[in-house]
Motif scaffolding. Structure first.
Motif, PDB file in Angstrom:
ATOM      1  N   ALA A  51       0.562  -0.883   0.235  1.00 51.57           N
ATOM      2  CA  ALA A  51      -0.111  -0.398  -0.090  1.00 51.57           C
ATOM      3  C   ALA A  51       0.876   0.502  -0.231  1.00 51.57           C
ATOM      4  CB  ALA A  51      -1.170   0.066   0.925  1.00 51.57           C
ATOM      5  N   ARG A  52       2.428   1.162   0.611  1.00 52.65           N
ATOM      6  CA  ARG A  52       2.788   2.455   0.848  1.00 52.65           C
ATOM      7  C   ARG A  52       4.260   2.631  -0.247  1.00 52.65           C
ATOM      8  NH1 ARG A  52       7.036   4.011   4.124  1.00 52.65           N
ATOM      9  NH2 ARG A  52       7.947   1.967   4.429  1.00 52.65           N
ATOM     10  N   ARG A  53       4.559   1.576  -0.306  1.00 52.90           N
ATOM     11  CA  ARG A  53       5.678   1.357  -1.096  1.00 52.90           C
ATOM     12  C   ARG A  53       4.722   0.471  -1.963  1.00 52.90           C
ATOM     13  NH1 ARG A  53      11.096   2.695  -0.421  1.00 52.90           N
ATOM     14  NH2 ARG A  53      11.654   4.196   1.240  1.00 52.90           N
ATOM     15  N   SER A  54       5.057   0.606  -3.374  1.00 49.65           N
ATOM     16  CA  SER A  54       4.170  -0.871  -4.432  1.00 49.65           C
ATOM     17  C   SER A  54       4.955  -0.926  -5.669  1.00 49.65           C
ATOM     18  CB  SER A  54       2.959   0.270  -4.882  1.00 49.65           C
ATOM     19  OG  SER A  54       3.356   1.044  -6.075  1.00 49.65           O
ATOM     20  N   LYS A  55       6.207  -0.668  -5.571  1.00 52.95           N
ATOM     21  CA  LYS A  55       7.183  -1.148  -6.599  1.00 52.95           C
ATOM     22  C   LYS A  55       7.964  -2.416  -6.413  1.00 52.95           C
ATOM     23  CE  LYS A  55       8.747   2.129  -9.165  1.00 52.95           C
ATOM     24  NZ  LYS A  55      10.191   2.593  -9.546  1.00 52.95           N
ATOM     25  N   ILE A  56       8.086  -3.680  -6.665  1.00 55.15           N
ATOM     26  CA  ILE A  56       8.631  -4.831  -7.085  1.00 55.15           C
ATOM     27  C   ILE A  56       9.975  -4.626  -8.267  1.00 55.15           C
ATOM     28  CG2 ILE A  56       9.389  -6.901  -6.866  1.00 55.15           C
ATOM     29  CD1 ILE A  56       6.164  -7.222  -6.027  1.00 55.15           C
ATOM     30  N   VAL A  57      11.080  -3.716  -7.843  1.00 61.11           N
ATOM     31  CA  VAL A  57      11.700  -3.710  -9.326  1.00 61.11           C
ATOM     32  C   VAL A  57      13.192  -5.365  -9.183  1.00 61.11           C
ATOM     33  CG1 VAL A  57      14.018  -2.725  -9.855  1.00 61.11           C
ATOM     34  CG2 VAL A  57      11.829  -1.755  -8.250  1.00 61.11           C
ATOM     35  N   GLY A 100      -1.716  -4.975  -5.677  1.00 62.80           N
ATOM     36  CA  GLY A 100      -1.566  -3.584  -5.388  1.00 62.80           C
ATOM     37  C   GLY A 100       0.007  -3.732  -6.016  1.00 62.80           C
ATOM     38  N   ALA A 101       1.027  -4.824  -6.293  1.00 56.04           N
ATOM     39  CA  ALA A 101       1.877  -4.259  -5.990  1.00 56.04           C
ATOM     40  C   ALA A 101       2.432  -4.118  -8.086  1.00 56.04           C
ATOM     41  CB  ALA A 101       3.272  -6.047  -6.342  1.00 56.04           C
ATOM     42  N   GLU A 102       3.901  -3.455  -8.323  1.00 59.42           N
ATOM     43  CA  GLU A 102       4.183  -2.963  -9.821  1.00 59.42           C
ATOM     44  C   GLU A 102       5.059  -3.792  -9.994  1.00 59.42           C
ATOM     45  OE1 GLU A 102       5.904   1.031 -11.857  1.00 59.42           O
ATOM     46  OE2 GLU A 102       4.850   1.030  -9.606  1.00 59.42           O
ATOM     47  N   VAL A 103       5.198  -3.866 -10.592  1.00 64.82           N
ATOM     48  CA  VAL A 103       6.402  -5.143 -10.635  1.00 64.82           C
ATOM     49  C   VAL A 103       7.056  -4.595 -12.210  1.00 64.82           C
ATOM     50  CG1 VAL A 103       7.340  -6.729 -11.079  1.00 64.82           C
ATOM     51  CG2 VAL A 103       5.686  -7.483 -10.241  1.00 64.82           C
ATOM     52  N   VAL A 104       8.543  -3.876 -12.254  1.00 63.12           N
ATOM     53  CA  VAL A 104       9.155  -3.156 -13.026  1.00 63.12           C
ATOM     54  C   VAL A 104      10.728  -4.431 -12.934  1.00 63.12           C
ATOM     55  CG1 VAL A 104      10.492  -1.192 -13.446  1.00 63.12           C
ATOM     56  CG2 VAL A 104       8.768  -1.111 -12.386  1.00 63.12           C
TER      57      VAL A 104
END
Length: 363
Positions: free
Chosen positions: A91-97, A117-121
Protein backbone atom coordinates in the motif's frame (compact mmCIF):
# COMPACT_ATOMS: atom_id res chain seq x y z
CA UNK A 1 41.59 -31.04 4.77
CA UNK A 2 39.86 -29.78 1.64
CA UNK A 3 39.22 -32.31 -1.09
CA UNK A 4 41.15 -31.82 -4.32
CA UNK A 5 39.16 -32.04 -7.58
CA UNK A 6 40.51 -35.56 -8.17
CA UNK A 7 39.57 -36.71 -4.66
CA UNK A 8 36.17 -35.04 -4.94
CA UNK A 9 35.55 -36.86 -8.24
CA UNK A 10 35.97 -40.26 -6.57
CA UNK A 11 32.64 -39.64 -4.84
CA UNK A 12 30.97 -39.78 -8.26
CA UNK A 13 31.80 -43.17 -9.80
CA UNK A 14 29.19 -42.55 -12.49
CA UNK A 15 31.67 -40.09 -13.98
CA UNK A 16 33.86 -43.02 -14.95
CA UNK A 17 31.49 -43.77 -17.83
CA UNK A 18 29.48 -40.57 -18.25
CA UNK A 19 30.24 -36.87 -18.58
CA UNK A 20 28.11 -34.62 -16.42
CA UNK A 21 27.98 -31.00 -17.60
CA UNK A 22 24.47 -30.32 -16.32
CA UNK A 23 24.90 -29.34 -12.67
CA UNK A 24 23.18 -26.03 -13.48
CA UNK A 25 20.06 -28.19 -13.85
CA UNK A 26 20.62 -31.32 -11.78
CA UNK A 27 23.72 -32.34 -9.87
CA UNK A 28 25.67 -35.52 -10.54
CA UNK A 29 24.84 -38.62 -8.52
CA UNK A 30 27.25 -39.34 -5.68
CA UNK A 31 27.82 -42.41 -3.56
CA UNK A 32 27.17 -40.13 -0.58
CA UNK A 33 23.58 -39.51 -1.68
CA UNK A 34 23.07 -43.21 -2.35
CA UNK A 35 24.30 -44.00 1.16
CA UNK A 36 22.10 -41.29 2.67
CA UNK A 37 18.98 -42.71 1.03
CA UNK A 38 19.85 -46.18 2.29
CA UNK A 39 20.27 -44.67 5.75
CA UNK A 40 16.81 -43.14 5.49
CA UNK A 41 15.33 -46.56 4.73
CA UNK A 42 17.12 -47.96 7.77
CA UNK A 43 16.04 -45.10 10.05
CA UNK A 44 12.29 -44.86 9.36
CA UNK A 45 11.83 -42.85 12.55
CA UNK A 46 10.37 -39.39 12.97
CA UNK A 47 12.99 -38.56 15.60
CA UNK A 48 15.74 -39.29 13.10
CA UNK A 49 13.91 -37.47 10.32
CA UNK A 50 13.68 -34.40 12.55
CA UNK A 51 17.39 -34.63 13.32
CA UNK A 52 18.15 -34.75 9.59
CA UNK A 53 16.06 -31.61 9.12
CA UNK A 54 18.01 -29.90 11.90
CA UNK A 55 21.28 -30.94 10.26
CA UNK A 56 20.17 -29.55 6.90
CA UNK A 57 19.20 -26.21 8.43
CA UNK A 58 22.51 -25.95 10.28
CA UNK A 59 24.50 -27.11 7.25
CA UNK A 60 23.08 -24.50 4.92
CA UNK A 61 23.41 -21.80 7.58
CA UNK A 62 27.12 -22.61 7.90
CA UNK A 63 27.52 -22.59 4.12
CA UNK A 64 26.20 -19.04 3.71
CA UNK A 65 27.39 -17.53 6.99
CA UNK A 66 23.96 -17.35 8.62
CA UNK A 67 22.52 -18.46 11.96
CA UNK A 68 20.29 -21.56 11.92
CA UNK A 69 17.34 -19.53 13.22
CA UNK A 70 17.58 -17.41 10.04
CA UNK A 71 17.00 -20.43 7.77
CA UNK A 72 13.66 -21.85 6.68
CA UNK A 73 13.41 -25.17 4.87
CA UNK A 74 10.99 -24.88 1.94
CA UNK A 75 10.07 -27.13 -1.01
CA UNK A 76 11.59 -24.94 -3.72
CA UNK A 77 12.73 -21.42 -4.57
CA UNK A 78 9.27 -20.42 -5.80
CA UNK A 79 7.68 -21.15 -2.43
CA UNK A 80 10.52 -19.26 -0.76
CA UNK A 81 9.85 -16.23 -2.95
CA UNK A 82 6.10 -16.45 -2.34
CA UNK A 83 6.56 -16.62 1.42
CA UNK A 84 8.56 -13.40 1.29
CA UNK A 85 6.09 -11.63 -1.02
CA UNK A 86 3.10 -12.73 1.05
CA UNK A 87 4.39 -10.87 4.11
CA UNK A 88 4.71 -7.53 2.30
CA UNK A 89 2.25 -4.65 2.30
CA UNK A 90 2.34 -2.83 -1.03
CA UNK A 91 0.00 0.00 0.00
CA UNK A 92 2.76 2.48 0.91
CA UNK A 93 5.55 1.18 -1.29
CA UNK A 94 4.18 -0.62 -4.32
CA UNK A 95 7.18 -1.33 -6.53
CA UNK A 96 9.03 -4.62 -7.00
CA UNK A 97 12.16 -4.06 -9.09
CA UNK A 98 13.50 -7.15 -10.81
CA UNK A 99 15.37 -8.07 -13.99
CA UNK A 100 14.89 -10.09 -17.16
CA UNK A 101 17.78 -12.24 -15.89
CA UNK A 102 15.48 -13.50 -13.11
CA UNK A 103 14.53 -17.15 -13.33
CA UNK A 104 10.91 -17.09 -14.62
CA UNK A 105 9.52 -19.07 -11.70
CA UNK A 106 10.66 -16.38 -9.26
CA UNK A 107 9.60 -13.52 -11.54
CA UNK A 108 6.15 -15.10 -11.85
CA UNK A 109 5.75 -14.94 -8.08
CA UNK A 110 6.40 -11.20 -8.20
CA UNK A 111 3.96 -10.75 -11.11
CA UNK A 112 1.30 -12.62 -9.14
CA UNK A 113 1.43 -9.86 -6.50
CA UNK A 114 -0.08 -7.29 -8.88
CA UNK A 115 -3.67 -7.94 -7.72
CA UNK A 116 -2.43 -7.01 -4.23
CA UNK A 117 -1.24 -3.63 -5.48
CA UNK A 118 2.34 -4.43 -6.46
CA UNK A 119 3.87 -2.78 -9.51
CA UNK A 120 6.50 -5.07 -11.03
CA UNK A 121 9.23 -3.27 -12.96
CA UNK A 122 11.92 -5.04 -14.96
CA UNK A 123 15.18 -3.12 -14.91
CA UNK A 124 13.58 -0.07 -13.38
CA UNK A 125 14.93 2.56 -11.07
CA UNK A 126 15.16 1.88 -7.33
CA UNK A 127 13.41 4.78 -5.60
CA UNK A 128 11.32 5.76 -2.59
CA UNK A 129 8.36 3.72 -3.95
CA UNK A 130 10.37 0.48 -4.08
CA UNK A 131 9.37 -2.20 -1.56
CA UNK A 132 11.52 -5.05 -2.85
CA UNK A 133 14.47 -5.49 -5.20
CA UNK A 134 15.00 -9.00 -6.55
CA UNK A 135 18.18 -10.17 -8.24
CA UNK A 136 19.86 -13.48 -9.01
CA UNK A 137 23.48 -13.90 -7.97
CA UNK A 138 24.10 -15.66 -11.28
CA UNK A 139 21.82 -15.72 -14.31
CA UNK A 140 20.33 -19.10 -15.11
CA UNK A 141 20.76 -18.90 -18.89
CA UNK A 142 24.03 -17.12 -19.67
CA UNK A 143 25.68 -17.34 -16.25
CA UNK A 144 26.04 -13.60 -15.64
CA UNK A 145 27.29 -12.84 -12.12
CA UNK A 146 25.50 -9.75 -10.88
CA UNK A 147 26.91 -7.07 -8.51
CA UNK A 148 24.62 -8.09 -5.67
CA UNK A 149 26.37 -6.13 -2.91
CA UNK A 150 26.09 -2.93 -4.97
CA UNK A 151 22.40 -3.60 -5.64
CA UNK A 152 21.83 -4.17 -1.91
CA UNK A 153 23.52 -0.90 -1.03
CA UNK A 154 21.41 1.09 -3.51
CA UNK A 155 18.23 -0.63 -2.35
CA UNK A 156 18.90 -0.06 1.33
CA UNK A 157 19.70 3.59 0.70
CA UNK A 158 16.22 3.87 -0.82
CA UNK A 159 14.63 1.99 2.09
CA UNK A 160 13.89 -1.17 0.11
CA UNK A 161 14.61 -4.81 0.94
CA UNK A 162 16.51 -7.23 -1.31
CA UNK A 163 15.74 -10.81 -2.30
CA UNK A 164 18.60 -12.83 -3.84
CA UNK A 165 18.26 -16.05 -5.82
CA UNK A 166 21.58 -17.83 -5.28
CA UNK A 167 20.55 -21.16 -6.81
CA UNK A 168 23.17 -20.93 -9.61
CA UNK A 169 25.94 -19.85 -7.24
CA UNK A 170 25.93 -21.84 -3.99
CA UNK A 171 28.27 -24.79 -4.11
CA UNK A 172 30.67 -23.33 -6.65
CA UNK A 173 31.81 -20.13 -4.94
CA UNK A 174 31.82 -18.56 -1.47
CA UNK A 175 28.47 -17.02 -0.53
CA UNK A 176 28.24 -14.90 2.61
CA UNK A 177 24.92 -13.27 3.44
CA UNK A 178 26.52 -10.71 5.75
CA UNK A 179 28.97 -9.67 3.08
CA UNK A 180 26.15 -9.38 0.56
CA UNK A 181 23.96 -7.56 3.08
CA UNK A 182 20.77 -8.99 1.55
CA UNK A 183 17.52 -9.35 3.47
CA UNK A 184 16.50 -12.66 1.89
CA UNK A 185 18.34 -15.34 -0.04
CA UNK A 186 17.03 -18.56 -1.53
CA UNK A 187 18.86 -21.59 -2.91
CA UNK A 188 17.98 -25.21 -3.54
CA UNK A 189 19.74 -28.52 -3.20
CA UNK A 190 19.36 -30.25 -6.55
CA UNK A 191 22.02 -28.40 -8.58
CA UNK A 192 25.50 -27.50 -7.36
CA UNK A 193 24.67 -28.59 -3.81
CA UNK A 194 24.51 -32.14 -5.19
CA UNK A 195 21.24 -33.21 -3.59
CA UNK A 196 17.81 -34.02 -5.01
CA UNK A 197 14.78 -31.98 -6.11
CA UNK A 198 12.24 -31.19 -3.42
CA UNK A 199 14.19 -29.00 -1.01
CA UNK A 200 15.36 -25.40 -0.82
CA UNK A 201 16.45 -22.98 1.88
CA UNK A 202 15.22 -19.47 2.56
CA UNK A 203 17.48 -17.12 4.51
CA UNK A 204 15.76 -14.22 6.27
CA UNK A 205 17.95 -11.65 8.01
CA UNK A 206 15.19 -10.59 10.42
CA UNK A 207 12.42 -13.17 9.98
CA UNK A 208 10.03 -11.67 12.52
CA UNK A 209 10.22 -8.11 11.11
CA UNK A 210 7.64 -8.34 8.34
CA UNK A 211 4.54 -6.33 7.44
CA UNK A 212 2.32 -9.32 8.17
CA UNK A 213 2.54 -13.07 8.78
CA UNK A 214 3.21 -15.48 5.90
CA UNK A 215 0.03 -16.37 4.03
CA UNK A 216 1.00 -19.96 3.26
CA UNK A 217 1.58 -21.99 6.37
CA UNK A 218 1.36 -25.37 8.05
CA UNK A 219 2.27 -27.13 11.24
CA UNK A 220 6.02 -26.64 10.78
CA UNK A 221 5.46 -22.88 10.87
CA UNK A 222 4.21 -22.94 14.45
CA UNK A 223 6.11 -21.95 17.58
CA UNK A 224 5.70 -25.55 18.73
CA UNK A 225 4.68 -27.83 15.84
CA UNK A 226 4.08 -30.69 18.25
CA UNK A 227 1.45 -28.83 20.26
CA UNK A 228 -1.06 -30.16 17.68
CA UNK A 229 -3.55 -27.39 18.41
CA UNK A 230 -5.85 -26.87 15.40
CA UNK A 231 -7.32 -23.70 16.95
CA UNK A 232 -4.08 -21.83 17.54
CA UNK A 233 -2.23 -20.04 14.72
CA UNK A 234 0.99 -18.71 16.20
CA UNK A 235 4.10 -18.02 14.14
CA UNK A 236 7.62 -18.72 15.29
CA UNK A 237 9.91 -15.73 15.72
CA UNK A 238 12.59 -17.56 13.73
CA UNK A 239 12.68 -18.29 10.00
CA UNK A 240 10.69 -21.47 10.59
CA UNK A 241 7.65 -19.14 10.49
CA UNK A 242 8.01 -19.39 6.68
CA UNK A 243 7.76 -23.18 6.69
CA UNK A 244 4.62 -25.13 5.82
CA UNK A 245 4.01 -28.89 6.00
CA UNK A 246 6.22 -31.95 6.25
CA UNK A 247 9.31 -31.62 4.05
CA UNK A 248 10.35 -34.19 1.44
CA UNK A 249 12.30 -36.50 3.74
CA UNK A 250 14.40 -38.22 1.02
CA UNK A 251 15.47 -34.80 -0.24
CA UNK A 252 16.49 -33.83 3.30
CA UNK A 253 18.77 -36.85 3.62
CA UNK A 254 20.23 -36.18 0.17
CA UNK A 255 20.71 -32.51 1.04
CA UNK A 256 22.81 -33.40 4.05
CA UNK A 257 24.98 -35.71 1.96
CA UNK A 258 25.56 -32.95 -0.59
CA UNK A 259 26.16 -30.28 2.03
CA UNK A 260 28.72 -32.47 3.77
CA UNK A 261 30.54 -32.97 0.48
CA UNK A 262 30.58 -29.23 -0.26
CA UNK A 263 31.78 -28.54 3.31
CA UNK A 264 34.88 -30.59 2.53
CA UNK A 265 35.94 -28.21 -0.24
CA UNK A 266 37.56 -24.79 -0.32
CA UNK A 267 34.95 -22.85 -2.30
CA UNK A 268 37.47 -20.25 -3.40
CA UNK A 269 39.51 -23.09 -4.92
CA UNK A 270 36.34 -24.59 -6.42
CA UNK A 271 35.61 -21.33 -8.20
CA UNK A 272 39.15 -21.12 -9.58
CA UNK A 273 38.96 -24.73 -10.75
CA UNK A 274 35.63 -24.11 -12.48
CA UNK A 275 36.84 -20.88 -14.10
CA UNK A 276 39.93 -22.65 -15.41
CA UNK A 277 37.81 -25.34 -17.04
CA UNK A 278 35.40 -22.83 -18.56
CA UNK A 279 38.41 -20.97 -20.02
CA UNK A 280 39.64 -24.18 -21.63
CA UNK A 281 36.17 -25.09 -22.91
CA UNK A 282 35.66 -21.66 -24.46
CA UNK A 283 39.02 -21.84 -26.24
CA UNK A 284 38.49 -25.39 -27.49
CA UNK A 285 34.93 -24.83 -28.69
CA UNK A 286 35.75 -21.53 -30.33
CA UNK A 287 38.69 -23.12 -32.16
CA UNK A 288 36.27 -25.73 -33.51
CA UNK A 289 34.14 -22.96 -34.99
CA UNK A 290 31.39 -22.92 -32.38
CA UNK A 291 29.82 -19.76 -30.98
CA UNK A 292 30.03 -19.62 -27.20
CA UNK A 293 28.27 -17.31 -24.79
CA UNK A 294 30.73 -16.66 -21.94
CA UNK A 295 31.31 -13.52 -19.94
CA UNK A 296 34.70 -12.31 -18.69
CA UNK A 297 36.08 -14.29 -15.77
CA UNK A 298 35.00 -11.95 -12.97
CA UNK A 299 31.43 -11.84 -14.30
CA UNK A 300 31.12 -15.53 -15.20
CA UNK A 301 29.39 -18.17 -13.13
CA UNK A 302 29.91 -21.93 -13.36
CA UNK A 303 28.51 -22.51 -16.83
CA UNK A 304 28.92 -21.29 -20.40
CA UNK A 305 26.48 -21.37 -23.28
CA UNK A 306 27.07 -23.24 -26.54
CA UNK A 307 24.93 -21.50 -29.17
CA UNK A 308 23.04 -23.89 -31.45
CA UNK A 309 20.08 -23.72 -33.82
CA UNK A 310 18.46 -26.62 -31.97
CA UNK A 311 19.72 -26.75 -28.36
CA UNK A 312 17.18 -29.37 -27.29
CA UNK A 313 18.06 -31.59 -30.24
CA UNK A 314 21.78 -31.21 -29.60
CA UNK A 315 21.32 -32.08 -25.93
CA UNK A 316 19.54 -35.29 -26.95
CA UNK A 317 22.35 -36.16 -29.39
CA UNK A 318 24.96 -35.60 -26.69
CA UNK A 319 23.00 -37.86 -24.33
CA UNK A 320 23.52 -40.63 -26.87
CA UNK A 321 27.25 -40.09 -26.29
CA UNK A 322 26.77 -40.30 -22.49
CA UNK A 323 27.17 -36.55 -22.03
CA UNK A 324 24.59 -34.70 -19.94
CA UNK A 325 24.06 -31.00 -20.71
CA UNK A 326 21.17 -28.58 -20.17
CA UNK A 327 19.49 -26.62 -22.99
CA UNK A 328 17.93 -23.22 -22.26
CA UNK A 329 16.71 -20.83 -24.93
CA UNK A 330 19.29 -20.49 -27.71
CA UNK A 331 22.13 -22.25 -25.89
CA UNK A 332 23.19 -25.61 -24.55
CA UNK A 333 24.44 -24.86 -21.05
CA UNK A 334 27.73 -26.53 -20.16
CA UNK A 335 28.25 -26.40 -16.40
CA UNK A 336 31.31 -27.37 -14.40
CA UNK A 337 31.86 -28.37 -10.80
CA UNK A 338 34.72 -29.43 -8.54
CA UNK A 339 34.44 -32.96 -9.94
CA UNK A 340 34.85 -31.81 -13.55
CA UNK A 341 38.15 -32.17 -15.39
CA UNK A 342 39.77 -31.69 -18.79
CA UNK A 343 38.80 -35.23 -19.84
CA UNK A 344 35.19 -34.07 -19.77
CA UNK A 345 36.01 -31.31 -22.23
CA UNK A 346 37.90 -33.77 -24.46
CA UNK A 347 34.87 -36.07 -24.52
CA UNK A 348 32.53 -33.17 -25.28
CA UNK A 349 34.64 -31.92 -28.19
CA UNK A 350 35.02 -35.44 -29.60
CA UNK A 351 31.26 -36.02 -29.42
CA UNK A 352 30.53 -32.69 -31.11
CA UNK A 353 32.94 -33.58 -33.91
CA UNK A 354 31.23 -36.94 -34.42
CA UNK A 355 27.80 -35.30 -34.46
CA UNK A 356 29.00 -32.75 -37.02
CA UNK A 357 30.37 -35.51 -39.25
CA UNK A 358 27.10 -37.42 -39.00
CA UNK A 359 25.15 -34.27 -39.85
CA UNK A 360 27.40 -33.68 -42.86
CA UNK A 361 26.90 -37.23 -44.10
CA UNK A 362 23.11 -37.10 -43.69
CA UNK A 363 22.94 -33.55 -45.01
Amino acid sequence: MSLSPAAFRTHFPVLGTKVHLASCSLGARSVDVDAALEQMRADMSWDRFEDQLRQARHGFAALVGARPEQIAVVPNASVGAYQVASTMDFARRSKIVTTDLEFPSVAHVWLAQRPRGAEVVFGGEIDADTRLVSTPMTGYQYSERLPVADVVQRAHEAGAEVFVDAYQAVGTEPVDVDRLGCDYLVAGTMKYLLGLPGLAFLYARSPERTDRDPQLTGWFGRTDPFAFDPRRLDFASTATRFETGTPAVPAVYAANAGLRLIARTDLTAVREHVLGLTDVAVDRLTAMGHTVRALPRDRRGAHIGLVDADPVGLAKRLTEHDIAVSPRGDVVRLSFHHHSNSDDIDALCAALSRIERQNHVHG
